[in-house]
Design an enzyme around this catalytic site. Sequence first.
Site, PDB file in Angstrom:
ATOM      1  N   HIS A 142     -35.419  35.979 -14.273  1.00 31.57           N
ATOM      2  CA  HIS A 142     -35.922  36.983 -14.924  1.00 31.57           C
ATOM      3  C   HIS A 142     -37.955  36.884 -14.646  1.00 31.57           C
ATOM      4  CE1 HIS A 142     -32.759  36.401 -18.347  1.00 31.57           C
ATOM      5  NE2 HIS A 142     -32.919  35.327 -17.831  1.00 31.57           N
ATOM      6  N   ASP A 152     -23.742  29.324 -20.494  1.00 27.43           N
ATOM      7  CA  ASP A 152     -24.656  29.057 -21.637  1.00 27.43           C
ATOM      8  C   ASP A 152     -26.316  30.398 -20.947  1.00 27.43           C
ATOM      9  OD1 ASP A 152     -27.625  28.625 -22.512  1.00 27.43           O
ATOM     10  OD2 ASP A 152     -26.823  27.665 -23.627  1.00 27.43           O
ATOM     11  N   ASP A 180     -27.998  25.411 -29.206  1.00 23.52           N
ATOM     12  CA  ASP A 180     -29.337  26.179 -30.146  1.00 23.52           C
ATOM     13  C   ASP A 180     -28.794  26.478 -31.215  1.00 23.52           C
ATOM     14  OD1 ASP A 180     -28.169  28.420 -29.012  1.00 23.52           O
ATOM     15  OD2 ASP A 180     -30.056  29.094 -28.276  1.00 23.52           O
ATOM     16  N   ASP A 218     -28.241  35.346 -22.591  1.00 27.06           N
ATOM     17  CA  ASP A 218     -28.775  37.104 -22.275  1.00 27.06           C
ATOM     18  C   ASP A 218     -28.239  37.831 -23.156  1.00 27.06           C
ATOM     19  OD1 ASP A 218     -30.996  35.604 -20.461  1.00 27.06           O
ATOM     20  OD2 ASP A 218     -29.711  35.767 -19.111  1.00 27.06           O
ATOM     21  N   PHE A 248     -26.099  23.949 -24.218  1.00 29.47           N
ATOM     22  CA  PHE A 248     -27.282  23.584 -24.791  1.00 29.47           C
ATOM     23  C   PHE A 248     -27.290  24.320 -26.586  1.00 29.47           C
ATOM     24  CE2 PHE A 248     -28.300  25.623 -20.166  1.00 29.47           C
ATOM     25  CZ  PHE A 248     -28.615  24.259 -19.747  1.00 29.47           C
TER      26      PHE A 248
END
Length: 340
Positions: A52, A313, A238, A318, A236
Amino acid sequence: MAGVMSPRDSARLIAETAKDVTVDAVGVGKVAELIMDLVKKQSFSVKMWKEHELNPKTMDKAAVDWVFLADTLNFSFWSADDQKKYVVKYGGKEHTGYWSLCAAINRALDEGVKITDPMFYANISKDKFLEVFRSDSDTEIPMVDERIEVLHEAGKVLLESYNGSFVNCIKQCDKSAQKLLQLIVTKFPAYRDTATYNGKEVSFYKRAQILIADIWGACEGKGLGEFTDIDTITMFADYRIPQALVYFGALKYSNTLMEKLKKDTMMKTGDREEVEIRGCSIWATELVRDEARKRLDADPETKGAEINAILIDHYLWDYRRDHADKMAHIPFHKIRCIYY
């Protein structure tokens, strides 16, 4: 934290008793097959993180301080109105969502602002915060007061207990991701991402775990980023990964929950449906990892290949962003909180 179940144990408990969210084995297999193909193409490794453009390219204290700041502020970037987004122009591009935060940090550093130094942000004023994280649209960064509060809190802990750098937290933990996780949630209150579910204290620790994972990625699993138990870190939890898991069929929502999400009902931290979505997302990803590992180990060409929940993840996050139009029909749960 005594009496609080780990994210993995919490996820198993939630998945086994959830009323409105189901982990689907067929969908889990589909995601595992995708992951297996990525490994075979050698496009799936710890080095993905540095690809990135906005992420640090060094493997030193400066990178760790950058990561700690970014993950301390890494929450609530979704927009209620697609026409009103927090936007930061940097490197000739417009960045939104989490990447707008990263772009703002890099812009500040380019301008000579010591934004990654706790000496600077432990007492940052609201005016200075708004200047550093200014928007290039008419919409400012969400939850300004909460972000300033967590910056003050984290900065003061680092200055008072860790000689002004998260590096010293890492050095105390003997290359153990789990020891570092416990240090983070014990010493930094804003990272205590827990809930009560069926009478049990469960945890998700989204930002605390992504902080460890980002340090692992920034340092390519070496030096400050070397953790002997990195594979114990879960995904994670979310609001975007669940959307991707539903898209692939690894998660299924009840009709009642789906209708609630389609109405853009705002949830609160600890709501049963919110806990079920997050917990089942973690458990589905654990099963994806286990299934992908089993398939990879059955193939002599990929036996022993690197695979963990962190990398899965990253891929799903992405993928969701790159294929947002394909998932637009799948609602994500709405919540404003400091945990994700």
